[in-house]
Design a protein around this motif. Structure first.
Motif, PDB file in Angstrom:
ATOM      1  N   LEU A  95       0.828  -1.210   0.000  1.00 47.86           N
ATOM      2  CA  LEU A  95       0.000   0.000   0.000  1.00 47.86           C
ATOM      3  C   LEU A  95       0.862   1.260   0.000  1.00 47.86           C
ATOM      4  O   LEU A  95       0.651   2.175  -0.809  1.00 47.86           O
ATOM      5  N   TYR A  96       1.839   1.321   0.896  1.00 45.95           N
ATOM      6  CA  TYR A  96       2.708   2.499   0.974  1.00 45.95           C
ATOM      7  C   TYR A  96       3.542   2.662  -0.295  1.00 45.95           C
ATOM      8  O   TYR A  96       3.759   3.768  -0.788  1.00 45.95           O
ATOM      9  N   ASN A  97       4.030   1.537  -0.822  1.00 42.93           N
ATOM     10  CA  ASN A  97       4.842   1.577  -2.033  1.00 42.93           C
ATOM     11  C   ASN A  97       4.039   2.142  -3.201  1.00 42.93           C
ATOM     12  O   ASN A  97       4.532   2.996  -3.958  1.00 42.93           O
ATOM     13  N   LYS A  98       2.822   1.680  -3.356  1.00 42.57           N
ATOM     14  CA  LYS A  98       1.976   2.153  -4.452  1.00 42.57           C
ATOM     15  C   LYS A  98       1.657   3.637  -4.299  1.00 42.57           C
ATOM     16  O   LYS A  98       1.663   4.391  -5.294  1.00 42.57           O
ATOM     17  N   LYS A  99       1.408   4.085  -3.069  1.00 46.01           N
ATOM     18  CA  LYS A  99       1.104   5.492  -2.840  1.00 46.01           C
ATOM     19  C   LYS A  99       2.322   6.366  -3.159  1.00 46.01           C
ATOM     20  O   LYS A  99       2.196   7.431  -3.773  1.00 46.01           O
ATOM     21  N   ALA A 100       3.510   5.928  -2.762  1.00 50.65           N
ATOM     22  CA  ALA A 100       4.727   6.686  -3.058  1.00 50.65           C
ATOM     23  C   ALA A 100       4.955   6.773  -4.562  1.00 50.65           C
ATOM     24  O   ALA A 100       5.282   7.838  -5.100  1.00 50.65           O
ATOM     25  N   LEU A 101       4.768   5.645  -5.262  1.00 53.50           N
ATOM     26  CA  LEU A 101       4.977   5.630  -6.707  1.00 53.50           C
ATOM     27  C   LEU A 101       3.938   6.489  -7.433  1.00 53.50           C
ATOM     28  O   LEU A 101       4.259   7.171  -8.411  1.00 53.50           O
ATOM     29  N   ASN A 102       2.698   6.443  -6.964  1.00 47.38           N
ATOM     30  CA  ASN A 102       1.657   7.274  -7.584  1.00 47.38           C
ATOM     31  C   ASN A 102       1.999   8.755  -7.471  1.00 47.38           C
ATOM     32  O   ASN A 102       1.780   9.534  -8.408  1.00 47.38           O
ATOM     33  N   LEU A 103       2.545   9.150  -6.327  1.00 52.98           N
ATOM     34  CA  LEU A 103       2.920  10.554  -6.127  1.00 52.98           C
ATOM     35  C   LEU A 103       4.067  10.974  -7.038  1.00 52.98           C
ATOM     36  O   LEU A 103       4.208  12.154  -7.367  1.00 52.98           O
ATOM     37  N   LEU A 104       4.870  10.015  -7.464  1.00 54.70           N
ATOM     38  CA  LEU A 104       6.032  10.312  -8.308  1.00 54.70           C
ATOM     39  C   LEU A 104       5.791   9.995  -9.785  1.00 54.70           C
ATOM     40  O   LEU A 104       6.729   9.990 -10.575  1.00 54.70           O
ATOM     41  N   GLY A 105       4.556   9.718 -10.140  1.00 51.14           N
ATOM     42  CA  GLY A 105       4.246   9.484 -11.549  1.00 51.14           C
ATOM     43  C   GLY A 105       4.283   8.042 -11.983  1.00 51.14           C
ATOM     44  O   GLY A 105       4.288   7.762 -13.194  1.00 51.14           O
ATOM     45  N   GLY A 106       4.327   7.123 -11.048  1.00 49.57           N
ATOM     46  CA  GLY A 106       4.311   5.708 -11.399  1.00 49.57           C
ATOM     47  C   GLY A 106       5.628   5.216 -11.958  1.00 49.57           C
ATOM     48  O   GLY A 106       6.678   5.844 -11.794  1.00 49.57           O
ATOM     49  N   ALA A 107       5.566   4.086 -12.652  1.00 48.29           N
ATOM     50  CA  ALA A 107       6.783   3.465 -13.182  1.00 48.29           C
ATOM     51  C   ALA A 107       7.462   4.316 -14.242  1.00 48.29           C
ATOM     52  O   ALA A 107       8.668   4.172 -14.487  1.00 48.29           O
ATOM     53  N   LYS A 108       6.720   5.201 -14.880  1.00 45.12           N
ATOM     54  CA  LYS A 108       7.292   6.053 -15.927  1.00 45.12           C
ATOM     55  C   LYS A 108       7.602   7.461 -15.413  1.00 45.12           C
ATOM     56  O   LYS A 108       7.886   8.355 -16.193  1.00 45.12           O
TER      57      LYS A 108
END
Length: 384
Positions: A95-108
């Motif tokens: 959950l935390y990992n996905k939220k951090a990545l979403n804030l940074l624009g995801g995998a791209k």
């Protein structure tokens, strides 16, 4: 529990620290091969046999009567703590990992490997002080020992990095479904590198795994080829880690470290292996990627918070997973690991309100059941 208020986040941080403390206590209470606990020779022999060859499906692990007298801390309670930390840490990591990545624009977004690296560094910042302060005995390793365990750290870095990219490119549930393919990679790598050929019944269980993942992907709403490729990289790395770790972790010096320190050392090497990827792929455009994330409304405080919490949860669940595996049979661990994947998929779908198609639900169920059957068949037809 899953609230997003400031008070809720504060409580989760406090809970993480408290649970990590319990993990440290568990590590201190777990005797390791090569240590000399204050027991008679006969009791020491029973304790060591209990660690090296746990009774199948026995959660208590055959604890001596003298060790079971405490109602507050005994082997049953310890196992309950370890499995609770494992499930809790793994779920919150996702959950935390996905939220951090979403804030940074995801995998791209250009910072996915940086997030993966910071998560690993968080684990180093946790375990190294334990060693330096003497709270946990520091591992005693020679240069040759480091050389032998280095490939495991490298493959662990690949498994973690690939998983982070996959989870950043698609939904958490989709990433978990793709990672269910790991047994197929393990079977192939065991043949190539170890020359181990399993019974045909074991390979038969790969059909529902591969078929289930394929069926679940047919109408996956968050389908991404980047997620598929990254997850397959993670699966291959995890398989190689298991293959090369078989001989290394059975050596006396590795056993003497204990499962908690084994993972601590592997995590430290993983950081060193991930840093070059970050420096080569993301540092040149890091400022640009960071500015782009902030322009989309992401707050630096939230990015830091979720990255650090995901790193702490990641280290926590992996360490206790190592510890739990050393105390139960492989079958027990496999069943628990299968149920854990189901829990993560269900919780993530609820938390992120991720819809799943009928194909996704049926396919994921088949694939996860296949991974369980693979583990059970491998144990039943295990070669002497």
């Amino acid at each position: 529990v899953l609230c997003t208020t400031q008070a809720g986040r504060t409580m989760r941080v406090i809970l993480l620290v408290a649970l990590a403390g319990l993990s440290a206590v568990s590590a201190l209470h777990a005797p390791t091969v090569g240590t000399a606990p204050a027991l008679g020779s006969q009791q020491q022999g029973r304790a060591l046999r209990r660690i090296e060859t746990p009774a199948p499906m026995a959660l208590r692990g055959g604890a001596d009567e003298a060790e079971s007298k405490s109602i507050f801390w005994n082997e049953t309670v310890e196992l309950g703590v370890l499995f609770g930390l494992w499930y809790w840490g793994n779920t919150y990591y996702n959950l935390y990992n996905k939220k951090a990545l979403n804030l940074l624009g995801g995998a791209k977004g250009g910072l996915v490997w940086s997030v993966a690296c910071m998560q690993l560094i968080t684990g180093v910042l946790w375990v190294v002080p334990l060693w330096l302060l003497g709270i946990r005995a520091a591992p005693q390793m020679t240069a040759e020992n480091w050389k032998q365990i280095a490939p495991i750290g490298l493959f662990s870095a690949g498994a973690h990095g690939g998983s982070v990219v996959a989870l950043g490119a698609g939904a958490v549930s989709f990433g978990q479904i793709l990672k269910a393919c790991e047994p197929a990679f393990s079977a192939v790598n065991e043949i190539i590198f170890l020359g181990e050929v399993q019974a045909w019944q074991v390979y038969l269980t790969l059909i529902p795994i591969i078929g289930g993942v394929a069926f679940a992907s047919l109408k996956e709403l968050s389908f991404s080829w980047l997620a598929v490729i990254a997850a397959m990289l993670a699966n291959e790395s995890a398989a190689l880690k298991a293959v090369f770790g078989k001989s290394v972790m059975k050596q006396p010096w590795a056993k003497a470290m204990g499962p908690a320190n084994q993972y601590g050392v592997v995590n430290l090497i993983s950081v060193l292996c991930t840093l070059p990827v970050v420096l080569g792929l993301e540092v040149p455009k890091m400022q640009q990627s960071w500015d782009s994330a902030l322009k989309k409304g992401s707050m630096p405080k939230d990015i830091y918070t979720y990255t650090l919490l995901s790193g702490f949860a990641f280290y926590l669940y992996n360490e206790v997973s190592f510890m739990a595996l050393s105390k139960v049979s492989p079958i027990t661990h496999s069943v628990a690991n299968t149920l854990k994947r189901v829990v993560i998929i269900v919780v993530s779908c609820i938390y992120f309100r991720t819809p799943m198609t009928t194909e996704g639900m049926v396919g994921s169920g088949i694939a996860i059941l296949g991974t369980l059957l693979y583990s059970l068949a491998k144990q039943k037809f295990k070669q002497a």
